[in-house]
Design an enzyme around this catalytic site. Structure first.
Site, PDB file in Angstrom:
ATOM      1  N   ARG A  27       0.821  -1.220   0.000  1.00 14.77           N
ATOM      2  CA  ARG A  27       0.000   0.000   0.000  1.00 14.77           C
ATOM      3  C   ARG A  27       0.853   1.267   0.000  1.00 14.77           C
ATOM      4  NH1 ARG A  27      -5.649  -0.771   1.582  1.00 14.77           N
ATOM      5  NH2 ARG A  27      -6.124  -2.586   0.320  1.00 14.77           N
ATOM      6  N   ARG A  31      -3.867   6.336   0.355  1.00  8.83           N
ATOM      7  CA  ARG A  31      -4.456   7.542   0.940  1.00  8.83           C
ATOM      8  C   ARG A  31      -3.571   8.332   1.877  1.00  8.83           C
ATOM      9  NH1 ARG A  31      -9.789   4.336   2.326  1.00  8.83           N
ATOM     10  NH2 ARG A  31      -8.056   3.012   2.900  1.00  8.83           N
ATOM     11  N   ARG A  40      -8.030  11.125  -6.111  1.00  6.41           N
ATOM     12  CA  ARG A  40      -9.301  10.505  -5.700  1.00  6.41           C
ATOM     13  C   ARG A  40     -10.445  11.503  -5.651  1.00  6.41           C
ATOM     14  NH1 ARG A  40     -12.196   7.773  -4.751  1.00  6.41           N
ATOM     15  NH2 ARG A  40     -12.267   6.519  -2.864  1.00  6.41           N
ATOM     16  N   ASP A  76      -6.374  -3.725  -7.751  1.00  6.56           N
ATOM     17  CA  ASP A  76      -6.943  -4.312  -6.540  1.00  6.56           C
ATOM     18  C   ASP A  76      -7.149  -5.805  -6.733  1.00  6.56           C
ATOM     19  OD1 ASP A  76      -8.154  -3.279  -3.826  1.00  6.56           O
ATOM     20  OD2 ASP A  76      -9.383  -4.954  -4.512  1.00  6.56           O
ATOM     21  N   TYR A 153     -14.131 -12.760   0.114  1.00  2.00           N
ATOM     22  CA  TYR A 153     -14.975 -11.606  -0.252  1.00  2.00           C
ATOM     23  C   TYR A 153     -16.205 -12.040  -1.041  1.00  2.00           C
ATOM     24  CZ  TYR A 153     -11.486  -8.317   1.408  1.00  2.00           C
ATOM     25  OH  TYR A 153     -10.643  -7.603   2.211  1.00  2.00           O
TER      26      TYR A 153
HETATM   27  O1  CP3 Z   1       0.110   0.273  -3.179  1.00  2.01           O
HETATM   28  C1  CP3 Z   1      -0.297  -0.888  -3.299  1.00  2.01           C
HETATM   29  O2  CP3 Z   1      -0.111  -1.782  -2.442  1.00  2.01           O
HETATM   30  C2  CP3 Z   1      -0.944  -1.297  -4.618  1.00  2.01           C
HETATM   31  C3  CP3 Z   1      -2.364  -1.245  -4.662  1.00  2.01           C
HETATM   32  C4  CP3 Z   1      -3.243  -2.200  -3.879  1.00  2.01           C
HETATM   33  C5  CP3 Z   1      -4.558  -1.837  -3.496  1.00  2.01           C
HETATM   34  N1  CP3 Z   1      -5.174  -2.930  -2.988  1.00  2.01           N
HETATM   35  C6  CP3 Z   1      -5.139  -0.501  -3.696  1.00  2.01           C
HETATM   36  C7  CP3 Z   1      -6.312  -0.108  -2.888  1.00  2.01           C
HETATM   37  C8  CP3 Z   1      -3.060  -3.526  -3.494  1.00  2.01           C
HETATM   38  C9  CP3 Z   1      -1.811  -4.395  -3.603  1.00  2.01           C
HETATM   39  C10 CP3 Z   1      -4.293  -3.968  -2.941  1.00  2.01           C
HETATM   40  C11 CP3 Z   1      -4.517  -5.342  -2.475  1.00  2.01           C
HETATM   41  C12 CP3 Z   1      -5.714  -5.640  -1.710  1.00  2.01           C
HETATM   42  N2  CP3 Z   1      -6.978  -5.181  -1.911  1.00  2.01           N
HETATM   43  C13 CP3 Z   1      -5.765  -6.576  -0.660  1.00  2.01           C
HETATM   44  C14 CP3 Z   1      -4.603  -7.379  -0.170  1.00  2.01           C
HETATM   45  C15 CP3 Z   1      -3.679  -6.528   0.605  1.00  2.01           C
HETATM   46  C16 CP3 Z   1      -4.182  -6.186   1.955  1.00  2.01           C
HETATM   47  O3  CP3 Z   1      -4.295  -4.995   2.227  1.00  2.01           O
HETATM   48  O4  CP3 Z   1      -4.415  -7.132   2.696  1.00  2.01           O
HETATM   49  C17 CP3 Z   1      -7.083  -6.615  -0.182  1.00  2.01           C
HETATM   50  C18 CP3 Z   1      -7.597  -7.453   0.978  1.00  2.01           C
HETATM   51  C19 CP3 Z   1      -7.850  -5.748  -0.994  1.00  2.01           C
HETATM   52  C20 CP3 Z   1      -9.311  -5.504  -0.925  1.00  2.01           C
HETATM   53  C21 CP3 Z   1      -9.562  -4.082  -0.618  1.00  2.01           C
HETATM   54  N3  CP3 Z   1      -9.463  -3.056  -1.528  1.00  2.01           N
HETATM   55  C22 CP3 Z   1      -9.964  -3.549   0.611  1.00  2.01           C
HETATM   56  C23 CP3 Z   1     -10.176  -4.337   1.880  1.00  2.01           C
HETATM   57  C24 CP3 Z   1     -10.111  -2.173   0.418  1.00  2.01           C
HETATM   58  C25 CP3 Z   1     -10.643  -1.188   1.398  1.00  2.01           C
HETATM   59  C26 CP3 Z   1      -9.709  -1.027   2.526  1.00  2.01           C
HETATM   60  C27 CP3 Z   1      -9.197   0.360   2.503  1.00  2.01           C
HETATM   61  O5  CP3 Z   1      -8.005   0.524   2.762  1.00  2.01           O
HETATM   62  O6  CP3 Z   1     -10.011   1.234   2.231  1.00  2.01           O
HETATM   63  C28 CP3 Z   1      -9.749  -1.875  -0.909  1.00  2.01           C
HETATM   64  C29 CP3 Z   1      -9.698  -0.544  -1.549  1.00  2.01           C
HETATM   65  C30 CP3 Z   1      -8.333  -0.094  -1.939  1.00  2.01           C
HETATM   66  N4  CP3 Z   1      -7.446  -0.845  -2.646  1.00  2.01           N
HETATM   67  C31 CP3 Z   1      -7.767   1.191  -1.698  1.00  2.01           C
HETATM   68  C32 CP3 Z   1      -6.502   1.184  -2.302  1.00  2.01           C
HETATM   69  C33 CP3 Z   1      -5.529   2.332  -2.376  1.00  2.01           C
HETATM   70  C34 CP3 Z   1      -8.453   2.359  -1.013  1.00  2.01           C
HETATM   71  C35 CP3 Z   1      -9.363   2.957  -2.012  1.00  2.01           C
HETATM   72  C36 CP3 Z   1      -9.636   4.393  -1.757  1.00  2.01           C
HETATM   73  O7  CP3 Z   1     -10.603   4.695  -1.035  1.00  2.01           O
HETATM   74  O8  CP3 Z   1      -8.925   5.233  -2.326  1.00  2.01           O
END
Ligand code: CP3
Length: 345
Positions: A27, A31, A40, A76, A153
């Site tokens: 990540r 954000r 965003r 994602d 999920y």
């Molecule tokens: O920088 C990075 O790591 C690359 C991008 C990335 C995202 N999601 C962007 C994202 C990666 C590698 C992921 C993987 C991901 N997505 C996982 C596995 C990694 C982990 O964190 O365990 C999981 C479980 C997801 C599913 C997911 N997507 C969730 C649970 C959420 C919401 C949680 C949150 O932080 O809001 C997302 C949304 C998401 N994926 C965001 C980002 C930057 C936030 C979106 C936003 O509101 O801008």
């Protein structure tokens, strides 16, 4: 590319010696970065992912600021679910929602096949755009969710604490469970190979929520499917296999596959490395919450992690899970610089 010129991250993933320990952060795009929040304001999360130029820009944001050894593709783990017809949405402030969760045998039987090339082709375009823009010494990491975590999920309909729907399906209807994981495993392998063909130099498989399972259940219901994915990947491209809450699962994760096993912060790095065996690499494992404290405080923890790695080739520095959005940007800067400084050999 001769090994001496290849990115440090790839050398470490192959357990070759490196002058400093390579570092990237899960990540790292997201954000906590003001420039991400600005993007965003103009695009929804899914729009950002689907627009290759925008997704490439977000991928590059942390690499421009910090001396990172890798970029991770901005996408994602749930994008691959769009063609399944389960109604994926990233709801504001709630995280991902699946409007038609798959709870029973009839739901599994109804699933549409996933046509990866036509549904997530934009991700491959993002990989090409990023690779062209990235300096040669910075590796580009592709990724996907592992079958269990993505299935959780699909079955729960969103995030979960106890995974009760998932476990009920798994225990009560194992045939349907295995069918669901087969569908996901096949699509995931195609998806990762597409990223590799487009220019991803390593891939990470995220099994973030696997720690909810006991080892026997992991072996029976998950390991064969994760192994299918990893065995189907193009040879020669390092695979990082990551999960959290995995202290009792590490030997089995290693059995499922991966050149590098990602450790969370709950296991001491040296104990984790012994559990997976020194013939694979390890990635990790600073508690992401440590980055909320002053750099002088987390510096001691970074030193301790490097000491547990003991200078052995095959360590990639990372957090034990993703960067929290409350993290000060200067702390991330300090961390990345500190890893290189403290690990110089
Ligand atoms: O920088 C990075 O790591 C690359 C991008 C990335 C995202 N999601 C962007 C994202 C990666 C590698 C992921 C993987 C991901 N997505 C996982 C596995 C990694 C982990 O964190 O365990 C999981 C479980 C997801 C599913 C997911 N997507 C969730 C649970 C959420 C919401 C949680 C949150 O932080 O809001 C997302 C949304 C998401 N994926 C965001 C980002 C930057 C936030 C979106 C936003 O509101 O801008």
């Amino acid at each position: 590319m001769p090994d001496a010129d290849s990115p440090l991250l790839l050398r470490a993933a192959r357990r070759q010696p490196t002058p400093v320990t390579p570092v990237w952060l899960m990540r790292q795009a997201g954000r906590y970065l003001p420039e991400y929040r600005a993007m965003r304001e103009r695009h929804s999360f899914l729009d950002l992912c689907r627009n290759a130029e925008a997704a490439a820009e977000v991928t590059l944001q942390p690499v421009r600021r910090f001396p990172l050894d890798a970029a991770i593709l901005f996408a994602d783990i749930l994008l691959i679910l769009e063609p399944l017809g389960v109604g994926l949405e990233f709801a504001r402030g709630e995280g991902p929602v699946i409007h038609r969760p798959v709870r029973g045998e009839a739901d599994v039987a109804r699933l549409k096949p996933i046509d990866v090339a036509s549904s997530v082709g934009f991700v491959f375009e993002t990989v090409r755009v990023v690779r062209r823009a990235l300096p040669a010494k910075v590796a580009l990491i592709g990724f996907a969710g592992a079958p269990f975590t993505v299935a959780s999920y699909v079955v729960e309909g969103g995030a979960s604490r106890d995974y009760l729907h998932t476990k009920r399906l798994m225990y009560e209807a194992p045939g349907s469970w295995h069918r669901l994981l087969e569908i996901l495993a096949e699509a995931t392998a195609t998806y990762l190979n597409g990223q590799i063909d487009a220019g991803a130099q390593a891939v990470q498989l995220f099994d973030s929520w696997i720690g909810t399972l006991a080892p026997d259940d992991y072996r029976t219901y998950v390991l064969p499917h994760t192994r299918t994915v990893i065995r189907a990947l193009r040879p020669g491209v390092p695979v990082i296999h990551f999960g959290t809450g995995t202290a009792t699962l590490l030997p089995l994760m290693r059995e499922a596959g991966g050149d590098v096993i990602g450790l969370d912060w709950r296991v001491p790095l040296d104990a984790g490395w012994s559990a997976v065996g020194h013939d694979v690499g390890v990635q990790g494992n600073l508690d992401p919450a440590a980055l909320l404290a002053r750099p002088a405080v987390f510096r001691e923890r970074v030193k301790a992690i490097l000491a547990r790695a003991g200078g052995r080739p095959g360590h990639i520095f990372n957090l034990g899970h993703g960067v929290h959005q409350q993290t000060p940007v200067e702390h991330v800067q300090a961390l990345v610089e500190m890893v290189h400084e403290l690990s110089a050999r």
